[in-house]
Design a protein around this motif. Structure first.
Motif, short mmCIF file in Angstrom:
data_model
loop_
_atom_site.label_atom_id
_atom_site.label_comp_id
_atom_site.label_asym_id
_atom_site.label_seq_id
_atom_site.Cartn_x
_atom_site.Cartn_y
_atom_site.Cartn_z
N ILE A 179 -8.97 12.95 3.30
CA ILE A 179 -7.66 12.35 3.54
C ILE A 179 -7.83 11.12 4.43
O ILE A 179 -7.42 10.03 4.10
CB ILE A 179 -6.69 13.36 4.18
N GLY A 180 -8.46 11.30 5.59
CA GLY A 180 -8.80 10.17 6.43
C GLY A 180 -7.62 9.58 7.17
O GLY A 180 -6.61 10.25 7.42
N HIS A 181 -7.72 8.32 7.49
CA HIS A 181 -6.72 7.64 8.33
C HIS A 181 -5.73 6.82 7.50
O HIS A 181 -4.55 7.16 7.44
CB HIS A 181 -7.44 6.71 9.32
N ILE A 182 -6.19 5.81 6.85
CA ILE A 182 -5.32 4.98 6.01
C ILE A 182 -4.94 5.72 4.73
O ILE A 182 -3.82 5.61 4.23
CB ILE A 182 -6.01 3.65 5.66
N GLU A 183 -5.86 6.52 4.21
CA GLU A 183 -5.72 7.09 2.87
C GLU A 183 -4.69 8.20 2.76
O GLU A 183 -4.47 8.73 1.67
CB GLU A 183 -7.08 7.58 2.38
N LEU B 44 9.40 6.39 10.14
CA LEU B 44 8.07 6.90 9.80
C LEU B 44 7.05 5.87 10.26
O LEU B 44 7.03 4.74 9.77
CB LEU B 44 7.93 7.17 8.29
N GLY B 45 6.22 6.26 11.22
CA GLY B 45 5.23 5.35 11.78
C GLY B 45 3.82 5.78 11.44
O GLY B 45 3.42 6.90 11.72
N HIS B 46 3.07 4.89 10.82
CA HIS B 46 1.68 5.15 10.47
C HIS B 46 0.79 4.43 11.48
O HIS B 46 0.90 3.22 11.66
CB HIS B 46 1.40 4.64 9.06
N SER B 47 -0.04 5.16 12.19
CA SER B 47 -0.96 4.60 13.19
C SER B 47 -0.15 3.82 14.24
O SER B 47 0.74 4.37 14.85
CB SER B 47 -2.03 3.76 12.49
N ILE B 48 -0.42 2.52 14.41
CA ILE B 48 0.29 1.77 15.45
C ILE B 48 1.80 1.77 15.20
O ILE B 48 2.60 1.66 16.13
CB ILE B 48 -0.24 0.31 15.55
N TYR C 254 0.83 -1.20 0.00
CA TYR C 254 0.00 0.00 0.00
C TYR C 254 0.87 1.26 0.00
O TYR C 254 0.45 2.31 -0.50
CB TYR C 254 -0.93 0.01 1.22
N TYR C 255 2.08 1.15 0.54
CA TYR C 255 2.96 2.31 0.66
C TYR C 255 3.91 2.46 -0.52
O TYR C 255 4.79 3.32 -0.50
CB TYR C 255 3.78 2.19 1.95
N GLU C 256 3.75 1.64 -1.56
CA GLU C 256 4.70 1.65 -2.67
C GLU C 256 4.73 2.99 -3.39
O GLU C 256 5.81 3.47 -3.76
CB GLU C 256 4.39 0.52 -3.65
#
Length: 292
Positions: free
Chosen positions: A272-276, A120-124, A54-56
């Motif tokens: 934008i949201g959380h994952i997006e 770089l930390g996304h959420s958890i 997803y992060y590619e």
């Protein structure tokens, strides 16, 4: 170490498939390398239930547009790192938030010696640094949509959906099957039961992971991170709203901390949201994620 290098195309980074050991577990990772000498390497520690692929687009942008190497990976027993039946997994959220990030960082330090490392930390993925060894060597920390959120922090009507996830069919199915059947329930990917139960405990308990400190979690060192820290929240994030994100300020008592709220209309975006945050269509906000 097993490494596979993909063919380089114009305007694309050099991509290497890498294998990382975290204890007895094999983690599948990917290194995105700019064609020139990188100024640093960014390790992306993913959100819960989000695969490295997803992060590619973001990793490619870092390499091509910013000259930064980037590492993505899947946590143990998830995504490309899953090697056996999920019901046999003993993985927990502590493994994902603490042990696997340490293993990846140590591996990258040995793979790319002398190159500064950014976390770089996304959420958890942005919440475990106080429990990790070796963070004093980091050059920079960026957390995105990361904070100790409680069920009551969610706005309505999203709060009802979150309550259903924690108290509806999901816990029953997890108990019966030995793993969270996220795909069958229509709530995301399948997850190891230990990850789901600990995630559920933290998000439905005031104090988040405080009850596990000294037991499942080691005692934290909130003075360990001394490099610059950037804390990023999305204004329209229903999962971890800005008020929950700002609670992480106390995790970095010796660091110079900056805060940024991403507002969709500032970038001409609908949401934008959380994952997006890291979706390719939201690239307009990535400069402010990086903060350079």
């Amino acid at each position: 170490m097993n490494v596979r290098i993909e063919t380089v195309q114009i305007g694309q980074p050099i991509k290497q498939e890498i294998e990382i050991r975290s204890g007895v577990h094999r983690l599948a990772g990917r290194l995105f390398h700019p064609t020139g000498t990188p100024k640093a390497v960014v390790i992306i520690n993913a959100a819960t239930g989000v695969r490295q692929r997803y992060y590619e687009a973001f990793a490619t942008w870092l390499a091509v547009e910013r000259g930064l190497a980037c590492v993505t990976y899947d946590y143990r027993d998830f995504g490309e790192s899953q090697s056996g039946a999920l019901r046999s997994s003993r993985a927990t959220m502590v493994d994902w938030a603490v042990h696997d990030p340490i293993a990846v960082r140590d591996h990258i330090w040995s793979l790319l010696p002398g190159l500064p490392i950014w976390h770089l930390g996304h959420s958890i993925g942005g919440m475990g640094l106080a429990f990790q060894d070796g963070v004093s060597g980091l050059e920079r920390v960026i957390t995105v949509a990361s904070g100790p959120v409680h069920l009551r922090d969610h706005p309505w009507p999203y709060r009802a959906l979150a309550a259903a996830f924690w108290y509806g069919p999901a816990p029953l199915a997890t108990r019966l099957l030995g793993y969270l059947p996220g795909r069958k329930l229509g709530v995301g990917p399948d997850l190891p039961s230990g990850v789901y139960w600990q995630w559920r405990k933290w998000c439905t308990t005031q104090g988040f992971f405080a009850g596990d400190i000294g037991a499942a979690l080691p005692y934290p060192d909130y003075n360990a991170v001394g490099c610059p820290v950037r804390i990023v929240a999305a204004a329209d994030d229903k999962l971890v709203p800005p008020k929950a994100v700002w609670r992480t300020m106390d995790f970095y008592r010796e660091a110079v901390v900056t805060q940024k709220v991403l507002k969709p209309d500032a970038y001409g975006l609908q949401s934008i949201g959380h994952i997006e945050v890291f979706a390719e269509e939201n690239q307009a906000c990535w400069d402010d994620v990086l903060g350079e």
